[in-house]
Design an enzyme around this catalytic site. Structure first.
Site, PDB file in Angstrom:
ATOM      1  N   HIS A 154     -34.758  -1.582  72.150  1.00  0.00           N
ATOM      2  CA  HIS A 154     -34.792  -2.264  70.848  1.00  0.00           C
ATOM      3  C   HIS A 154     -35.940  -1.718  70.015  1.00  0.00           C
ATOM      4  CE1 HIS A 154     -37.766  -4.642  73.210  1.00  0.00           C
ATOM      5  NE2 HIS A 154     -38.414  -4.688  72.054  1.00  0.00           N
ATOM      6  N   HIS A 201     -33.202  -9.492  72.434  1.00  0.00           N
ATOM      7  CA  HIS A 201     -33.229  -8.887  71.099  1.00  0.00           C
ATOM      8  C   HIS A 201     -32.758  -7.446  71.169  1.00  0.00           C
ATOM      9  CE1 HIS A 201     -37.001  -7.952  72.910  1.00  0.00           C
ATOM     10  NE2 HIS A 201     -37.710  -7.672  71.843  1.00  0.00           N
ATOM     11  N   HIS A 216     -42.752  -0.870  66.559  1.00  0.00           N
ATOM     12  CA  HIS A 216     -42.587  -0.175  67.841  1.00  0.00           C
ATOM     13  C   HIS A 216     -41.126   0.046  68.180  1.00  0.00           C
ATOM     14  CE1 HIS A 216     -42.287  -4.419  69.395  1.00  0.00           C
ATOM     15  NE2 HIS A 216     -41.432  -3.892  70.257  1.00  0.00           N
ATOM     16  N   HIS A 248     -45.068 -11.727  76.723  1.00  0.00           N
ATOM     17  CA  HIS A 248     -44.736 -12.377  75.448  1.00  0.00           C
ATOM     18  C   HIS A 248     -44.265 -13.809  75.682  1.00  0.00           C
ATOM     19  CE1 HIS A 248     -44.926  -8.816  73.001  1.00  0.00           C
ATOM     20  NE2 HIS A 248     -43.972  -8.193  73.643  1.00  0.00           N
ATOM     21  N   TYR A 257     -47.975  -2.024  75.504  1.00  0.00           N
ATOM     22  CA  TYR A 257     -47.783  -1.256  74.269  1.00  0.00           C
ATOM     23  C   TYR A 257     -48.770  -0.100  74.225  1.00  0.00           C
ATOM     24  CZ  TYR A 257     -45.014  -5.055  72.357  1.00  0.00           C
ATOM     25  OH  TYR A 257     -44.049  -5.996  72.148  1.00  0.00           O
ATOM     26  N   GLU A 267     -43.236   0.532  73.366  1.00  0.00           N
ATOM     27  CA  GLU A 267     -43.402  -0.520  74.360  1.00  0.00           C
ATOM     28  C   GLU A 267     -42.608  -0.122  75.590  1.00  0.00           C
ATOM     29  OE1 GLU A 267     -41.114  -4.111  73.384  1.00  0.00           O
ATOM     30  OE2 GLU A 267     -42.480  -5.306  74.608  1.00  0.00           O
TER      31      GLU A 267
HETATM   32 FE   LIG Z   1     -40.483  -5.166  71.744  1.00  0.00          FE
END
Ligand SMILES: [Fe+2]
Ligand code: FES
Lengths: 309, 119
Positions: A154, A201, A216, A248, A257, A267
């Site tokens: 993503h 996501h 990112h 997260h 990251y 990431e």
């Molecule tokens: Fe991400």
């Protein structure tokens, strides 16, 4: 959820400042597989476990950042239908002929309200993941070279017009809203996390006055141990690490990251959860966004929030 | 076996804060500052891509690598305006910090909009 329509992010074309240095980095440190070079000088990669010919394309330029992101759709009929739907919605589209990107079919290109160039395509040559489709092994030598993620997963993009952008993705392109962050007014969107699949996501956006920025691109690993291994490989190779390993709150991923040699943030992460279109979106309020972004630090990190290419 | 070549250091002075640090000739101005835990130049991508470490070298010699034209124009570069993560010292240096982090994300929508109009 049956995956129809738009299936997944399939390719991203990045701008890099020094091509040779970047090729060495993507190949030997990140551990992608180089799959080709074209007449324009672009270099093509895929993650070892991806089947399509390319997912990351590097172009030498005088500035870093992202040129375009392509999404693979189910088939050619879907591509035609989505092109019609975009135009009917008032989005101008452009056709990029098959072969303009190596081993990739015709693309439908358009600009989204955040200023990023997106593409849809139905065809990219299946070159396999180094394994046969009959009686494969679980992993191969290429899966141990460098960080060696499974796939390009993503992106998080920065730009304006988040409300309008969310409408386009949910009403025309078949995405659903998975999580969102609200600004201090409790109404306006600071961030959206959207999916066209089961993933937590496939794309994310953060409100930012400048259009078309890259926060990112992200690559999938399969365990927390692999995230720590990625961190070790980054430090061994003196890679510019941004933050992590950490976790997260938003999407629950475990992550680290870092920056590529041109300053594009990437990431490598594992985890998260599965979504369905009927799931109610999760909302983060502005006062808790620190914990949403980095669950253990629980505070805003200026570099992470403001540095983009 | 040959002994490793001795490391060459230069003094870097950040004019606004008066911060002084020793930077090796084979490391960037930003890396030298970070390695010693010093502050003054904002640290971003460390790859010449994000522009936050923008500085103006007021005195001294340096070597440099390609840096993003989105943040440093050719004219600026000729005038000694560079990204500290792409520059290594060849002599003692004095520099002024130009780059900053923009806290857009933490701004209210109206402030962010005003910011957008300015940039
Ligand atoms: Fe991400
Ligand atoms: S830290 Fe990003 S350009 Fe220097």
């Amino acid at each position: 959820m049956a995956t129809t329509g738009v299936m997944r992010p399939g390719h991203i074309q990045l701008r890099v400042l020094d091509l040779d240095e970047s090729v060495a980095f993507y190949k030997d440190v990140l551990g992608l597989v180089e799959t080709g070079r074209d007449a324009a000088g672009r270099v093509y990669f895929k993650a070892w476990d991806e089947r399509d010919h390319n997912s990351v394309i590097l172009r030498q330029a005088d500035r870093a950042g992202v040129d375009l992101i392509g999404f693979k759709v189910k088939d050619k009929a879907t591509l035609e239908q989505l092109d019609k739907d975009l135009q009917a919605y008032g989005v101008a589209t452009e056709r990029i002929p098959a072969g303009e990107l190596l081993e990739t079919g015709e693309r439908v290109r358009f600009t989204i309200p955040t200023g990023h160039v997106m593409e849809l395509y139905a065809e990219k040559t299946d070159v396999g993941n180094g394994q046969p489709y009959t009686n494969p092994d679980p992993w191969i030598a290429a899966s141990e070279h460098g960080i060696a993620p499974h796939r390009f997963d993503h992106c998080l993009l920065y730009g304006p017009n988040l409300e309008e952008n969310l409408k386009l993705f949910t009403e025309v392109l078949g995405f659903h809203l998975v999580e969102r962050v609200l600004l201090e007014d409790g109404k306006s969107l600071l961030a959206t996390f959207i999916s066209c699949s089961h993933k937590a996501h496939d794309l994310a956006f953060v409100a930012h006055p400048e259009p078309g920025k890259l926060h990112h691109l992200s690559f999938l690993l399969d365990s927390w141990e692999k995230v720590l291994r990625a961190a070790d490989i980054m430090s061994m190779n003196r890679v510019s690490i941004d933050i992590g390993p950490t976790r997260h709150g938003i999407t629950r991923g475990s992550t680290i990251y870092a920056f590529d040699p041109s300053g594009n943030r990437f990431e490598t992460f594992c985890g998260g959860y599965e979504t369905y279109p009927d799931h109610a979106p999760i909302t983060w309020t502005f006062d808790e966004v620190g914990a949403g972004i980095f669950y253990h630090d629980r505070k805003l990190n200026e570099r992470f929030l403001t540095v983009v290419t | 076996m040959n002994a490793p070549a001795p490391k060459v250091f230069h003094q870097v002075t950040i004019v606004e804060t008066g911060e002084v640090y020793r930077c090796r000739e084979d490391e960037t101005l930003l890396a030298g500052m970070e390695r010693l835990g010093k502050r003054g130049i904002p640290v971003g991508c460390r790859g010449g891509g994000c522009g936050v470490c923008k500085v103006q070298v007021e005195a001294g010699e340096y070597s440099k690598r390609v840096m993003s034209r989105a943040y440093v124009s050719a004219e600026e570069e000729a005038a000694g305006i560079v990204l500290a993560c792409r520059v290594k010292p060849l002599s003692d240096l004095r520099l002024a910090v130009l780059g900053k982090m923009k806290k857009n994300v933490c701004a209210t929508p109206s402030a962010a909009a005003a910011d957008a109009r300015q940039s």
